[in-house]
Design an enzyme around this catalytic site. Structure first.
Site, short mmCIF file in Angstrom:
data_model
loop_
_atom_site.label_atom_id
_atom_site.label_comp_id
_atom_site.label_asym_id
_atom_site.label_seq_id
_atom_site.Cartn_x
_atom_site.Cartn_y
_atom_site.Cartn_z
N GLY A 241 -18.11 5.62 -5.78
CA GLY A 241 -17.45 6.92 -5.59
C GLY A 241 -16.90 7.09 -4.20
O GLY A 241 -16.36 6.15 -3.60
N ASN B 16 -12.22 2.84 3.71
CA ASN B 16 -13.43 2.34 3.05
C ASN B 16 -14.49 2.11 4.13
O ASN B 16 -14.24 2.35 5.32
CB ASN B 16 -13.13 1.10 2.20
CG ASN B 16 -12.66 -0.09 3.04
OD1 ASN B 16 -12.96 -0.18 4.23
ND2 ASN B 16 -11.93 -1.00 2.42
N SER C 121 -0.98 -0.78 -13.23
CA SER C 121 -2.21 -0.23 -13.84
C SER C 121 -2.37 1.27 -13.56
O SER C 121 -3.38 1.85 -13.94
CB SER C 121 -3.42 -0.98 -13.28
OG SER C 121 -3.57 -0.71 -11.90
N THR D 49 -14.17 5.94 0.98
CA THR D 49 -14.26 5.46 -0.40
C THR D 49 -15.33 4.37 -0.47
O THR D 49 -15.47 3.56 0.44
CB THR D 49 -12.90 4.92 -0.89
OG1 THR D 49 -12.47 3.88 -0.01
CG2 THR D 49 -11.84 6.01 -0.91
N ASP E 31 -5.33 2.59 -3.40
CA ASP E 31 -4.01 3.23 -3.30
C ASP E 31 -3.84 4.29 -4.39
O ASP E 31 -3.27 5.37 -4.14
CB ASP E 31 -2.90 2.19 -3.42
CG ASP E 31 -2.99 1.14 -2.33
OD1 ASP E 31 -3.44 1.47 -1.22
OD2 ASP E 31 -2.61 -0.02 -2.59
N LYS F 143 0.82 -1.22 0.00
CA LYS F 143 0.00 0.00 0.00
C LYS F 143 0.86 1.27 0.00
O LYS F 143 0.54 2.23 -0.70
CB LYS F 143 -0.95 -0.01 1.20
CG LYS F 143 -1.99 -1.13 1.09
CD LYS F 143 -3.00 -1.11 2.21
CE LYS F 143 -3.82 -2.39 2.23
NZ LYS F 143 -4.53 -2.69 1.01
#
Ligand code: RIB
Length: 306
Positions: free
Chosen positions: A227, A191, A294, A222, A255, A46
């Site tokens: 969203g 989250n 990515s 999050t 992240d 992370k």
């Protein structure tokens, strides 16, 4: 915020893991064995993920981290060098392997992750103290929960004393309330599951407000494909949807969100303005396999977020 001169804008005190991604048709049930369709080895962790995404957004970034004296550790240094992340305060720990992330990825892009901390567990307060001048020169000091909370608290105390701001990503989900660390935190990013671990059960608004009372400036919750919500002391809650992408792999999306948010926040000092950057980076990170592999660069994120 302080005038930084030539020193790094962001300092990440956090983890590096070598991620082994095993692609499977579906995640195995307890007691079940299944064969992987594919294995992919990618840089992760992370802390390193957030540092690399911030660097790809144009921020000056330094890592304070601990890696092994092994091939994975060599790869970590190469990864940071490629993205221009200052690794001069990364320690190589004798007798410990570099951290490992074992990731099972199913055909819908969902994952399960187990981390073997390895050398990350050796990142302690003495190493943070050795990096005190670097930390004190930052605009924003970022940490997660894959390294020692005592070391993070020390880094945040140094940052606060020097006038820098602090951002805590309370992930993986904590076992306890983290009161001392939250008292040193300006911006908390979680989250919903992590928010519940810290504040107990409740609806999103009551969780956000309860956590906001425990930090200095803001809480970002999050919501994956839904969203994120920004709870802030200087304005009403701000909810924004995410951007549409074809999801291949959600690993590292949180992240990417934090790295891009932090880079934009360090530039503008405006959390509301930085939120779309986080959402855009998080969405783009879902479109291809792996974490850092990515992560998009600034122009694509800016193009999406505006
Ligand atoms: O957030 C994703 C990361 O979690 C992976 O890169 C893995 O290493 C774990 O740290």
């Amino acid at each position: 915020m302080s005038d930084l001169g030539a020193s790094p804008g962001l300092v990440v005190v956090g983890s590096y893991n070598q991620d082994v991604v095993l692609s499977v048709a579906r995640l195995p049930a307890p007691g079940e064995t299944c064969l992987a369709l594919k294995r992919t080895d990618v840089p992760g962790g992370k802390g390193a993920n957030q540092a690399i995404q911030a660097a790809r957004c144009g921020a000056r970034v330094a890592m304070v981290a601990a890696i092994g004296r092994d091939t994975a550790g060599d790869e970590a240094l190469a990864v940071w060098a490629r993205d221009g992340v200052d690794a001069s305060h990364v320690a190589r720990i004798e007798g410990h392997a570099t951290g490992l992330g074992l990731i099972l990825l199913d055909s819908l892009g969902e994952n399960s992750i187990v981390v073997d901390s390895g050398a990350n567990a050796a990142l302690g307060e003495a190493q943070v103290d050795a990096a005190a001048a670097l930390i004190a020169s930052a605009r924003l000091v970022i940490a997660q929960l894959e390294t020692s909370t005592a070391a993070t608290a020390r880094a945040f105390a140094i940052a606060r004393a020097a006038g820098a701001e602090t951002l805590l990503n309370a992930a993986p989900a904590p076992d306890g309330p983290l009161d001392d660390l939250l008292a040193l935190t300006d911006i908390l990013v979680v989250n919903e599951g992590e928010a519940e671990r810290l504040a107990g059960r409740g609806d999103l608004d009551s969780l956000g407000q309860a956590l906001l009372a425990r930090v200095r400036r803001a809480v970002l919750v999050t919501l994956g494909g839904e969203g994120a919500v920004l709870f802030r002391k200087d304005g009403p809650p701000l909810r924004r949807p995410t951007y549409e992408v074809q999801v291949v792999d959600t690993t590292g999306a949180g992240d990417a969100f934090i790295g891009a948010f932090a880079a934009r926040y360090a530039e503008t000092g405006d959390a509301a303005a930085a939120l779309p950057w986080g959402l855009a980076a998080g969405a783009l990170a879902c479109a291809t396999l792996g974490a850092t592999t990515s992560f998009a660069r600034r122009d694509r994120i800016e193009g999406l977020a505006g």
